[in-house]
Design an enzyme around this catalytic site. Structure first.
Site, PDB file in Angstrom:
ATOM      1  N   GLU A  72       0.859  -1.178   0.000  1.00  0.00           N
ATOM      2  CA  GLU A  72       0.000   0.000   0.000  1.00  0.00           C
ATOM      3  C   GLU A  72       0.900   1.234   0.000  1.00  0.00           C
ATOM      4  O   GLU A  72       1.770   1.376   0.868  1.00  0.00           O
ATOM      5  CB  GLU A  72      -0.897   0.038   1.229  1.00  0.00           C
ATOM      6  N   ASP A  94      -6.013   8.775  10.072  1.00  0.00           N
ATOM      7  CA  ASP A  94      -4.666   8.361  10.465  1.00  0.00           C
ATOM      8  C   ASP A  94      -4.233   8.963  11.791  1.00  0.00           C
ATOM      9  O   ASP A  94      -4.580  10.098  12.131  1.00  0.00           O
ATOM     10  CB  ASP A  94      -3.672   8.750   9.372  1.00  0.00           C
ATOM     11  N   TYR A 136     -11.072  -4.620   3.579  1.00  0.00           N
ATOM     12  CA  TYR A 136     -10.159  -4.152   4.613  1.00  0.00           C
ATOM     13  C   TYR A 136     -10.963  -3.966   5.897  1.00  0.00           C
ATOM     14  O   TYR A 136     -11.773  -3.052   6.000  1.00  0.00           O
ATOM     15  CB  TYR A 136      -9.535  -2.827   4.151  1.00  0.00           C
TER      16      TYR A 136
END
Length: 261
Positions: free
Chosen positions: A42, A53, A168
């Site tokens: 990735e 994040d 995911y």
């Protein structure tokens, strides 16, 4: 997309490794992940407001943007990676603005030129798939969606409808980094998802050590590691590739030796 299919068809769970484009020596960092045994790469597209994040990847975004990294640079890194590693799947992960500001068709075409296999766009939900996903799938670029502990059975079909490559699973209801979900909750969640889809399920967010990775690999099709690798780049700079290779090898050994229970 066949590269992604092949990565998850191996006789062991897949190790998915993330680094940020433009943070340190991108080419050397990516090569180190491959040499260490990563099955899927990735490549993060730096953005000013990476809302999903944690501190490590936020800092990587700031470092990358501080050197002037552009979307064109990210695509160049991807194309050069593809030339060096023709068989290793490459997924771009990032946020909507850099991907769609020139139009989704433009971005899809550029992904094709660069040899990208899939895209994870964190802030375009499946319900708004037409903003990017349709254009990507028209070019055989996998749209990889995120699924969280809060994704209930009513919403799951919308997530799965356009998802390709792998699903995911975000193991914590929070940002990337040091949080770690309980193993039992991960096993239950993956079992629920596997009952609803034939897609491989890879688990990420909070995976930092080979021991954690091995435990998760026993109950999933893949393990995603990001912040622990990004921290190495931030700490070691030009010496990062060797350190990245060492940690990736330890993670790969753990994930590849795991046996699903």
């Amino acid at each position: 997309m066949s590269r992604l299919t092949n990565a998850f068809a191996k006789p062991h769970p897949a190790l998915v490794c993330f680094v940020t484009a433009g943070d340190g020596d991108t080419a050397a960092n990516l090569d180190a992940l491959v040499e260490g045994g990563a099955d899927v790469i990735e490549l993060g597209m730096p953005f000013t407001d990476p809302m999903a994040d944690g501190p490590a990847i936020q800092a990587a975004n700031i470092r990358s943007l501080g050197t002037g990294t552009t979307t064109a640079d990210v695509l160049r890194h991807a194309a050069e990676f593809r030339a060096r590693h023709p068989d290793v799947p490459l997924v771009l992960m990032g946020y909507a603005n850099p991907m769609i500001r020139r139009g989704p068709e433009w971005f899809a075409d550029e992904c094709v030129k660069a040899g990208v296999d899939g895209v994870i766009c964190v802030d375009i939900p499946p319900e708004e798939d037409e903003a990017l996903g349709l254009a990507l799938r028209a070019k055989n670029i996998a749209t990889i969606f995120l699924c969280a502990p809060t994704t209930d059975s009513a919403r799951l079909p919308a997530v799965l409808r356009g998802c390709e490559g792998f699903l995911y699973y975000v193991s914590v209801a929070g940002i990337t980094g040091k949080q770690q979900a309980a193993q039992a909750s991960i096993a239950d969640a993956v079992a629920r998802l596997k009952a609803a889809t034939d897609l491989p399920v890879a688990v990420g967010f909070g995976v930092r050590t080979p021991e954690q990775a091995e435990a998760i690999a026993r109950v999933s099709d893949g393990v995603v590691v990001g912040s622990a690798l990004v921290e190495i780049v931030g700490e070691h700079g030009s010496d990062a590739p060797e350190k990245l290779r060492e940690l990736t090898q330890a993670l790969a050994n753990a994930v590849h030796s795991a046996r699903k229970g």
